[in-house]
Design a protein around this motif. Structure first.
Motif, PDB file in Angstrom:
ATOM      1  N   ARG A  45     -26.608   4.323  43.412  1.00 19.36           N
ATOM      2  CA  ARG A  45     -27.329   5.413  42.446  1.00 19.36           C
ATOM      3  C   ARG A  45     -28.735   5.286  42.512  1.00 19.36           C
ATOM      4  O   ARG A  45     -29.414   3.995  42.676  1.00 19.36           O
ATOM      5  N   ALA A  46     -29.523   6.573  42.593  1.00 15.01           N
ATOM      6  CA  ALA A  46     -30.959   6.531  42.440  1.00 15.01           C
ATOM      7  C   ALA A  46     -31.310   6.404  40.998  1.00 15.01           C
ATOM      8  O   ALA A  46     -30.873   7.090  40.329  1.00 15.01           O
ATOM      9  N   VAL A  47     -32.063   5.276  40.755  1.00 15.31           N
ATOM     10  CA  VAL A  47     -32.197   4.960  39.447  1.00 15.31           C
ATOM     11  C   VAL A  47     -34.041   5.304  39.008  1.00 15.31           C
ATOM     12  O   VAL A  47     -34.241   5.131  37.771  1.00 15.31           O
ATOM     13  N   GLU A  48     -34.585   5.728  40.005  1.00 16.22           N
ATOM     14  CA  GLU A  48     -36.261   5.745  39.538  1.00 16.22           C
ATOM     15  C   GLU A  48     -36.645   6.735  40.719  1.00 16.22           C
ATOM     16  O   GLU A  48     -36.489   6.332  41.936  1.00 16.22           O
ATOM     17  N   GLU A  75     -48.846   7.084  29.161  1.00 18.27           N
ATOM     18  CA  GLU A  75     -47.896   7.905  28.545  1.00 18.27           C
ATOM     19  C   GLU A  75     -46.305   7.657  29.107  1.00 18.27           C
ATOM     20  O   GLU A  75     -46.021   7.826  30.134  1.00 18.27           O
ATOM     21  N   VAL A  76     -45.567   7.689  28.084  1.00 21.79           N
ATOM     22  CA  VAL A  76     -44.324   7.712  27.979  1.00 21.79           C
ATOM     23  C   VAL A  76     -43.651   8.744  27.214  1.00 21.79           C
ATOM     24  O   VAL A  76     -43.689   8.781  26.017  1.00 21.79           O
ATOM     25  N   LYS A  77     -42.714   9.249  27.879  1.00 22.38           N
ATOM     26  CA  LYS A  77     -41.959  10.383  26.979  1.00 22.38           C
ATOM     27  C   LYS A  77     -40.818  11.103  27.943  1.00 22.38           C
ATOM     28  O   LYS A  77     -40.702  10.975  29.107  1.00 22.38           O
ATOM     29  N   GLU A  78     -39.965  11.638  27.150  1.00 17.81           N
ATOM     30  CA  GLU A  78     -38.807  12.405  27.555  1.00 17.81           C
ATOM     31  C   GLU A  78     -39.167  13.939  27.875  1.00 17.81           C
ATOM     32  O   GLU A  78     -39.896  14.506  27.372  1.00 17.81           O
ATOM     33  N   VAL A  84     -35.263  13.505  31.904  1.00 16.16           N
ATOM     34  CA  VAL A  84     -35.772  12.057  32.559  1.00 16.16           C
ATOM     35  C   VAL A  84     -36.702  11.498  31.371  1.00 16.16           C
ATOM     36  O   VAL A  84     -37.132  12.227  30.636  1.00 16.16           O
ATOM     37  N   LEU A  85     -36.847  10.069  31.480  1.00 12.84           N
ATOM     38  CA  LEU A  85     -37.818   9.179  30.847  1.00 12.84           C
ATOM     39  C   LEU A  85     -39.153   9.361  31.877  1.00 12.84           C
ATOM     40  O   LEU A  85     -38.818   8.703  33.137  1.00 12.84           O
ATOM     41  N   SER A  92     -43.228   7.479  36.994  1.00 13.26           N
ATOM     42  CA  SER A  92     -41.942   7.081  37.178  1.00 13.26           C
ATOM     43  C   SER A  92     -41.000   7.726  36.476  1.00 13.26           C
ATOM     44  O   SER A  92     -41.425   8.045  35.327  1.00 13.26           O
ATOM     45  N   TYR A  93     -39.928   8.354  37.271  1.00 16.90           N
ATOM     46  CA  TYR A  93     -38.912   9.279  36.428  1.00 16.90           C
ATOM     47  C   TYR A  93     -37.623   8.604  36.524  1.00 16.90           C
ATOM     48  O   TYR A  93     -37.034   8.041  37.556  1.00 16.90           O
ATOM     49  N   LEU A  94     -36.829   8.301  35.340  1.00 19.35           N
ATOM     50  CA  LEU A  94     -35.794   7.563  35.333  1.00 19.35           C
ATOM     51  C   LEU A  94     -34.865   8.406  34.472  1.00 19.35           C
ATOM     52  O   LEU A  94     -35.156   9.237  33.456  1.00 19.35           O
ATOM     53  N   PRO A  95     -33.435   8.429  34.904  1.00 19.61           N
ATOM     54  CA  PRO A  95     -32.646   9.057  34.126  1.00 19.61           C
ATOM     55  C   PRO A  95     -32.372   8.698  32.754  1.00 19.61           C
ATOM     56  O   PRO A  95     -32.594   7.377  32.442  1.00 19.61           O
ATOM     57  N   LEU A  96     -32.117   9.620  31.715  1.00 14.18           N
ATOM     58  CA  LEU A  96     -32.142   9.186  30.468  1.00 14.18           C
ATOM     59  C   LEU A  96     -31.126   8.435  30.169  1.00 14.18           C
ATOM     60  O   LEU A  96     -31.190   7.264  29.115  1.00 14.18           O
ATOM     61  N   ASP A  97     -30.037   8.573  30.761  1.00 14.32           N
ATOM     62  CA  ASP A  97     -28.638   7.693  30.513  1.00 14.32           C
ATOM     63  C   ASP A  97     -29.058   6.416  30.606  1.00 14.32           C
ATOM     64  O   ASP A  97     -28.261   5.174  30.134  1.00 14.32           O
ATOM     65  N   ILE A  98     -29.913   5.939  31.631  1.00 12.60           N
ATOM     66  CA  ILE A  98     -30.300   4.406  31.922  1.00 12.60           C
ATOM     67  C   ILE A  98     -31.408   3.941  31.009  1.00 12.60           C
ATOM     68  O   ILE A  98     -31.437   2.905  30.324  1.00 12.60           O
ATOM     69  N   ALA A  99     -32.448   4.854  30.732  1.00 11.29           N
ATOM     70  CA  ALA A  99     -33.942   4.275  30.077  1.00 11.29           C
ATOM     71  C   ALA A  99     -33.845   4.729  28.605  1.00 11.29           C
ATOM     72  O   ALA A  99     -34.396   3.980  27.973  1.00 11.29           O
ATOM     73  N   ARG A 100     -33.180   5.576  28.118  1.00 16.50           N
ATOM     74  CA  ARG A 100     -33.410   5.805  26.576  1.00 16.50           C
ATOM     75  C   ARG A 100     -32.961   4.614  25.858  1.00 16.50           C
ATOM     76  O   ARG A 100     -31.945   4.186  25.986  1.00 16.50           O
ATOM     77  N   GLY A 101     -33.806   4.451  24.815  1.00 13.06           N
ATOM     78  CA  GLY A 101     -33.136   3.256  23.637  1.00 13.06           C
ATOM     79  C   GLY A 101     -33.512   1.939  24.403  1.00 13.06           C
ATOM     80  O   GLY A 101     -33.115   0.973  23.696  1.00 13.06           O
ATOM     81  N   THR A 102     -34.122   1.807  25.324  1.00  8.33           N
ATOM     82  CA  THR A 102     -34.149   0.452  26.319  1.00  8.33           C
ATOM     83  C   THR A 102     -35.803   0.019  26.166  1.00  8.33           C
ATOM     84  O   THR A 102     -36.567   0.841  25.936  1.00  8.33           O
TER      85      THR A 102
END
Length: 262
Positions: free
Chosen positions: A239-242, A126-129, A146-147, A165-175
């Motif tokens: 920076r913590a990225v995940e 499952e992948v979601k914001e 987060v994503l 896994s939780y990733l900041p949206l500014d990093i993960a969104r649209g990638t």
């Protein structure tokens, strides 16, 4: 299996203040530890133990319950009680996130499965914001959303862990990280392609008994604990990225570490 009369198990001590069922459990445990009963091997039946020790079936069942509660054995309905296999996967902390694995297109789980000679599979993806929990937000530097990537890992068809896994949206969104399959090397390879070259990881580990949901998800036998691990990945900018929240079946893993002497 050798007969019980061959010295495989001893006799009860009538002068001991230790309960009879615990004495029987002690002898079975020692026999397992000494290799008299191998992994996957069936223990003597209730009837055999009743005859050998001269006790009731309930006493023998209580002995089996002790060993099941310790995670040493598991019961199969209509078949008997069997010695539980030892952990098949060695999780080598100092190597599992090595960059060379990502460059070869392999995630840490695939590397460990290959080393164990097992077939890896991932399901329940499952992948979601979503809104970050207070704990995740704090670990990621006060992010609001987060994503989240949730998945369950299986070895040879057996569930052994599930992770989010939780990733900041500014990093993960649209990638590609937001895709069900992020590509060779997993999300860490994608993070580095996005300019977040990984520097180090921090992990917190504790053992506990599983929740009912965890028992169902990992198909855990009675008495098997879980390993709860929370990992934070940091890039070279600090920076913590995940944040990765993982629950593992404790009977499926050996956690192996190499520590510097200085």
């Amino acid at each position: 299996m050798p007969s019980l009369s061959s010295g495989l198990l001893g006799d009860l001590d009538p002068t001991s203040d230790r309960a009879v069922f615990r004495q029987i459990a002690d002898q079975l445990r020692e026999a397992i530890d000494r290799g008299r009963f191998k992994e996957g091997e069936k223990l003597p039946s209730e009837a055999e133990l009743v005859e050998h020790y001269g006790v009731s079936r309930m006493t023998v069942r209580n002995s089996f319950s002790v060993l099941q509660g310790e995670g040493l054995v598991h019961a199969e309905h209509g078949k008997g009680v069997f010695v539980r296999p030892r952990p098949p996967v060695r999780r080598l902390a100092s190597d599992r996130f090595a960059r060379r694995h990502r460059e070869q297109g392999k995630s840490a789980f695939i590397v460990e499965a290959d080393a164990a000679g097992s077939h890896p599979h991932v399901d329940s993806l499952e992948v979601k914001e979503e809104k970050a929990s207070q704990d995740v937000s704090t670990r990621l530097g006060s992010v609001r959303r987060v994503l989240a990537r949730r998945r369950r890992y299986l070895l040879d068809g057996r569930p052994v862990e599930f992770a989010t896994s939780y990733l900041p949206l500014d990093i993960a969104r649209g990638t590609p990280i937001a895709e069900p399959n992020p590509g060779p090397g997993g999300i860490y390879a994608r993070l580095e392609e996005l300019g977040h070259r990984l520097d180090h990881f921090e992990e917190e580990i504790r053992a506990r008994m599983p929740s009912p949901d965890e028992v169902r998800t990992l198909r855990l036998a009675s008495g098997v604990p879980v390993i709860h691990l929370i990992r934070i990945a940091f890039d070279q900018g600090g920076r913590a990225v995940e944040v990765c929240d993982t629950v593992m079946a404790a009977d499926a893993y050996v956690l192996s570490y190499q520590l510097p002497a200085t």
